[in-house]
Write a protein that holds these residues in place. Structure first.
Motif, PDB file in Angstrom:
ATOM      1  N   ASP A   1       0.863  -1.181   0.000  1.00 36.31           N
ATOM      2  CA  ASP A   1       0.000   0.000   0.000  1.00 36.31           C
ATOM      3  C   ASP A   1       0.899   1.230   0.000  1.00 36.31           C
ATOM      4  O   ASP A   1       1.473   1.573   1.041  1.00 36.31           O
TER       5      ASP A   1
ATOM      6  N   SER B   1      -0.569   7.546  -0.232  1.00 31.62           N
ATOM      7  CA  SER B   1      -1.665   7.984  -1.090  1.00 31.62           C
ATOM      8  C   SER B   1      -1.203   9.046  -2.092  1.00 31.62           C
ATOM      9  O   SER B   1      -0.546  10.025  -1.716  1.00 31.62           O
TER      10      SER B   1
ATOM     11  N   ASN C   1       2.024   4.851 -12.046  1.00 28.21           N
ATOM     12  CA  ASN C   1       0.571   4.640 -11.931  1.00 28.21           C
ATOM     13  C   ASN C   1       0.280   3.156 -12.169  1.00 28.21           C
ATOM     14  O   ASN C   1       0.893   2.315 -11.522  1.00 28.21           O
ATOM     15  N   GLU C   2      -0.599   2.805 -13.115  1.00 26.55           N
ATOM     16  CA  GLU C   2      -0.926   1.400 -13.306  1.00 26.55           C
ATOM     17  C   GLU C   2      -0.036   0.725 -14.355  1.00 26.55           C
ATOM     18  O   GLU C   2      -0.111  -0.499 -14.535  1.00 26.55           O
TER      19      GLU C   2
ATOM     20  N   GLU D   1       1.451  -6.596 -10.256  1.00 23.94           N
ATOM     21  CA  GLU D   1       0.379  -5.798 -10.844  1.00 23.94           C
ATOM     22  C   GLU D   1       0.031  -4.635  -9.954  1.00 23.94           C
ATOM     23  O   GLU D   1       0.277  -4.657  -8.749  1.00 23.94           O
ATOM     24  N   ARG D   2      -0.570  -3.619 -10.575  1.00 20.61           N
ATOM     25  CA  ARG D   2      -1.029  -2.420  -9.862  1.00 20.61           C
ATOM     26  C   ARG D   2      -2.222  -1.882 -10.641  1.00 20.61           C
ATOM     27  O   ARG D   2      -2.147  -0.828 -11.255  1.00 20.61           O
ATOM     28  N   PRO D   3      -3.320  -2.617 -10.632  1.00 20.95           N
ATOM     29  CA  PRO D   3      -4.424  -2.386 -11.577  1.00 20.95           C
ATOM     30  C   PRO D   3      -5.071  -1.006 -11.506  1.00 20.95           C
ATOM     31  O   PRO D   3      -5.536  -0.516 -12.535  1.00 20.95           O
ATOM     32  N   GLU D   4      -5.112  -0.380 -10.347  1.00 21.90           N
ATOM     33  CA  GLU D   4      -5.769   0.922 -10.233  1.00 21.90           C
ATOM     34  C   GLU D   4      -4.791   2.028  -9.906  1.00 21.90           C
ATOM     35  O   GLU D   4      -5.180   3.125  -9.512  1.00 21.90           O
ATOM     36  N   GLY D   5      -3.514   1.719 -10.041  1.00 19.86           N
ATOM     37  CA  GLY D   5      -2.504   2.751  -9.824  1.00 19.86           C
ATOM     38  C   GLY D   5      -2.249   3.089  -8.373  1.00 19.86           C
ATOM     39  O   GLY D   5      -1.593   4.096  -8.081  1.00 19.86           O
ATOM     40  N   SER D   6      -2.752   2.233  -7.472  1.00 13.97           N
ATOM     41  CA  SER D   6      -2.439   2.495  -6.050  1.00 13.97           C
ATOM     42  C   SER D   6      -1.809   1.240  -5.453  1.00 13.97           C
ATOM     43  O   SER D   6      -0.599   1.063  -5.570  1.00 13.97           O
TER      44      SER D   6
ATOM     45  N   SER E   1      -0.342  -2.375  -4.921  1.00 11.35           N
ATOM     46  CA  SER E   1       0.358  -3.291  -5.829  1.00 11.35           C
ATOM     47  C   SER E   1       0.491  -4.653  -5.147  1.00 11.35           C
ATOM     48  O   SER E   1       0.602  -4.746  -3.922  1.00 11.35           O
TER      49      SER E   1
END
Lengths: 115, 111
Positions: free
Chosen positions: A24, A27, A51-52, A68-73, A75
């Motif tokens: 995480d 932010s 980002n993603e 992976e980091r599908p929503e850009g936050s 991972s």
């Protein structure tokens, strides 16, 4: 959150088991890196996200490793069919500004032990 | 594969002594960083050096970047037990400014 949070802190896996490690970032941080660190050694680069988008995965040691980091936050680093040589601490770092090394904040890592 | 070699690998000294850690590479980096890492924690940035020949001081710590931007040193004056930890240099480079870490120097300062 105030810092980069990684979970779990410790993971013991039987050889051949699949594992998923979570990061995480702070932010709003754009850049996210994964590193692998053997005991008493310097961290080794695994992969980088802006980002993603996964812009660099040259450090992933085999096709058993996937990130992976599908929503850009958040991972996730996934390791399939774990082997003993995968035992290490996996570190995540994030940065607000793209690629600015002064801004990298590291998490405390996930210690993976494969038995 | 580590491109940055640190020496010594291990160092155990008494409180009050001075020490120097070296970081050497055959590659040129746009900048070089030094980190300190304590057990169970991630690396924490101490300093970034950018210009060849640059010297930076942080209280009892002195950092130097080589003229050719391939090597660096960290000198600690009058070491304290709180200086104990793993010291890492890291070269910054590539399109993504990823950090290439050195092999690490484990420092133990005895009371």
């Amino acid at each position: 959150g105030a810092g980069v949070s990684q979970s779990p802190r410790y993971k013991v896996a039987k050889r051949g088991q699949d594992v998923a490690l979570r990061c995480d970032p702070i932010s709003g941080h754009v850049s996210l890196f994964w590193y692998q660190q053997a005991l008493g050694q310097g961290p080794e680069f695994l992969t980088y996200f802006q980002n993603e988008a996964q812009l660099d995965k040259s450090g992933l040691p085999s096709d058993r490793f996937f990130a992976e980091r599908p929503e850009g936050s958040v991972s996730t680093l996934k390791i399939q069919r774990t082997q003993q040589e995968d035992s290490a601490v996996y570190l995540c770092a994030s940065s607000l500004v793209w690629g600015h090394p002064d801004g990298y904040t590291f998490g405390s890592g996930t210690r993976l032990t494969v038995v | 594969t580590q491109l940055l070699e640190q020496s010594p690998q291990f160092l155990s000294i008494q409180e009050g002594e001075n020490l120097t850690v070296y970081c050497n590479s055959s590659s040129v980096f746009s900048s070089l960083q030094w980190y300190r890492q304590e057990p169970g924690e991630g690396p924490v940035l101490l300093v970034t050096v950018v210009t060849g020949g640059e010297v930076k001081k942080l209280k009892r710590l002195t950092f130097q970047f080589g003229d050719a931007r391939k090597d660096s040193s960290l000198h600690i004056t009058a070491a304290q037990t709180g200086d104990t930890g793993l010291y890492l240099c890291a070269g910054v480079g590539g399109a993504t400014n990823k950090l290439i870490f050195g092999t690490g120097t484990l420092l133990a300062v005895q009371p």
